[in-house]
Design an enzyme around this catalytic site. Structure first.
Site, PDB file in Angstrom:
ATOM      1  N   ASP A  42      50.283  38.063  45.275  1.00 46.35           N
ATOM      2  CA  ASP A  42      48.890  38.536  45.224  1.00 46.35           C
ATOM      3  C   ASP A  42      48.256  38.650  46.611  1.00 46.35           C
ATOM      4  O   ASP A  42      48.386  37.758  47.444  1.00 46.35           O
ATOM      5  CB  ASP A  42      48.038  37.566  44.393  1.00 46.35           C
ATOM      6  CG  ASP A  42      48.406  37.613  42.922  1.00 46.35           C
ATOM      7  OD1 ASP A  42      49.451  38.192  42.578  1.00 46.35           O
ATOM      8  OD2 ASP A  42      47.638  37.058  42.118  1.00 46.35           O
TER       9      ASP A  42
ATOM     10  N   GLY B 236      57.613  41.564  43.065  1.00 44.70           N
ATOM     11  CA  GLY B 236      58.726  42.003  43.911  1.00 44.70           C
ATOM     12  C   GLY B 236      60.017  41.234  43.674  1.00 44.70           C
ATOM     13  O   GLY B 236      61.011  41.444  44.382  1.00 44.70           O
TER      14      GLY B 236
ATOM     15  N   ASP C  39      52.289  42.104  33.456  1.00 43.49           N
ATOM     16  CA  ASP C  39      52.408  41.037  34.454  1.00 43.49           C
ATOM     17  C   ASP C  39      53.339  39.926  33.954  1.00 43.49           C
ATOM     18  O   ASP C  39      53.034  39.232  32.977  1.00 43.49           O
ATOM     19  CB  ASP C  39      50.985  40.496  34.696  1.00 43.49           C
ATOM     20  CG  ASP C  39      50.913  39.557  35.884  1.00 43.49           C
ATOM     21  OD1 ASP C  39      51.972  39.178  36.416  1.00 43.49           O
ATOM     22  OD2 ASP C  39      49.788  39.186  36.265  1.00 43.49           O
TER      23      ASP C  39
HETATM   24  C1  GLA Z   1      48.661  37.669  38.619  1.00 46.20           C
HETATM   25  C2  GLA Z   1      48.634  39.072  39.193  1.00 46.20           C
HETATM   26  C3  GLA Z   1      47.226  39.399  39.641  1.00 46.20           C
HETATM   27  C4  GLA Z   1      46.273  39.291  38.457  1.00 46.20           C
HETATM   28  C5  GLA Z   1      46.374  37.901  37.837  1.00 46.20           C
HETATM   29  C6  GLA Z   1      45.597  37.803  36.543  1.00 46.20           C
HETATM   30  O1  GLA Z   1      48.396  36.708  39.587  1.00 46.20           O
HETATM   31  O2  GLA Z   1      49.536  39.212  40.256  1.00 46.20           O
HETATM   32  O3  GLA Z   1      47.179  40.706  40.188  1.00 46.20           O
HETATM   33  O4  GLA Z   1      46.600  40.270  37.510  1.00 46.20           O
HETATM   34  O5  GLA Z   1      47.731  37.555  37.546  1.00 46.20           O
HETATM   35  O6  GLA Z   1      45.730  36.577  35.905  1.00 46.20           O
END
Ligand code: GLA
Length: 393
Positions: free
Chosen positions: A219, A198, A151
């Site tokens: 998200d 994205g 991430d």
């Molecule tokens: C981001 C990701 C989420 C999740 C959080 C965790 O927002 O997009 O899917 O993994 O981090 O902190």
């Protein structure tokens, strides 16, 4: 006759056999169909620990989800502890023994996933992998990890300091390549899931940096507005997906309570047509029979997991009514007739405008009902925010 998808996969598998496992650790054989499983984030956020993961694994089996195809049990952010004197990452006190947890999950016929960031910190401000990529990949492999969600979060600090957007993009690409190579050199097949929302049209380069899947959006949340905005904005991305490399419109919210049954049916149907990963995001230990039925509908899962691996797309729209179509291996097509309006709508499905010539045979998937032969435009009534999902030949 083998479909293109099957032929491609057979070729890749034979090439993997000829060379070392290293070459194929994140290859198409690793995610030949969109990954299915569960992830802790949507429901548990930072309240996830060893006991939670074991309970979810148990429930994945006892609910019938494993037998329906759900395999990955993925720990999201907040498991990370400090690094030791050698720089080796430790889990925090919520996860006293990650190897033992992996063994437990594996003993159930399931696989274990984990989460990190290419930055110094994760989104929840825990320890990221920056500067420790090889060590972390080795640690994951030693624990028995089968899936990594990587991430972007903390790396945005480095990107912000870059002299140009191009340079910032290169920092991100290099970081994803670095972990790809680190994972590959472990020799363990680990699904590589890119999460960077994205940015920079990741679908155009996600495969090149080794991604088995990449998030195409920000998200998701457990509301129709969020789910539908994400799902219906996937039009045009189909050509970038295929066996081993999938568009990921984010995890499921089914069963979390913020949408009604019609809306969750839209969620499942659209994700299946999109060949999206199906990662449940609810508490599997407290599911109603209705939630289990939504998540484990075999005919819906068969559409999602269809072996051609061709993602579907929007073929027709009339205001809030949209028809999305996905070609399937047996020559039939999955057809989702969606109503984005909050109240019931009627329309007429004209199969001749959707790539069918002559009469068709249709099955209503959610009703599990054969509709027989249809040779004229077919009138339907679709519930508000709902869908009619057909399998048509
Ligand atoms: C981001 C990701 C989420 C999740 C959080 C965790 O927002 O997009 O899917 O993994 O981090 O902190």
């Amino acid at each position: 006759m083998m479909s293109h998808g099957t032929k491609f996969l057979a070729l890749v598998l034979s090439v993997c056999g000829m060379f070392s496992a290293r070459l194929c650790a994140q290859g198409p054989a690793t995610a030949a169909t969109p990954p299915m499983g569960w992830n802790s984030w949507n429901h548990f956020r930072n309240k996830v620990d060893d006991a939670t993961i074991r309970a979810q694994a148990d429930a994945m089996v006892s609910s019938g989800m494993r037998d329906a195809g759900y395999i990955y049990v993925n720990i999201d952010d907040t498991w990370e502890g400090e690094r030791d004197a050698q720089g080796i990452i430790q889990a925090n006190s919520k996860f006293p023994d990650m190897k033992a947890l992996a063994d437990y999950v594996h003993s159930k016929g399931l696989k274990l996933g984990i989460y990190s960031s290419p930055g110094a910190k994760t989104c929840a401000k825990f320890e990221g992998s920056l500067g420790h990529e090889e060590q972390d990949a080795k640690t994951y492999a030693a624990w028995g990890i089968d899936y990594l969600k990587y991430d972007l979060c903390g790396l945005r600090e480095q990107m912000k300091a870059a002299p140009s957007p191009e340079a910032a993009h290169q920092i991100m690409v290099d970081a994803y390549i670095k972990m790809r190579d680190a994972l590959r050199s472990t020799g363990r097949p680990i699904v590589y899931s890119l999460c960077q929302y994205g940015n920079d049209a990741v679908w155009r380069w996600g495969t090149d940096v080794g991604g088995n899947l990449w998030r195409t959006t920000g998200d998701i949340s457990d509301k129709y507005a969020s789910m539908s905005q994400i799902g219906f904005s996937q039009a045009g991305l189909a050509r970038f997906a295929g066996p081993g490399h999938w568009n990921d419109p984010d995890m499921l919210e089914v069963g979390n309570g913020g949408m009604n049954t019609e809306e969750y049916r839209t969620h499942m149907s659209l994700w299946a047509i999109l060949a999206a990963p199906l990662l449940a995001g609810n508490d599997l230990t407290t599911m109603t029979p209705e939630t289990v039925a939504l998540l484990t509908n075999r005919e819906v899962i068969a559409i999602d997991q269809d072996k051609t691996g061709e993602q579907g797309d929007r073929l027709w729209a009339e205001g809030p009514i949209e028809i999305w179509v996905r070609r399937l291996a047996d020559g039939s097509k999955a057809l989702g007739v969606f109503n984005r309006h909050p109240s019931v709508m009627t329309t007429v499905i004209d199969f001749s405008k959707l790539g069918f010539s002559g009469p068709v045979r249709a099955r209503d998937v959610w009703q599990a009902k054969d509709l027989g032969g249809i040779s004229a435009p077919y009138p339907v009534s679709i519930p508000g925010h709902g869908v009619i999902l057909l399998r048509v030949k």
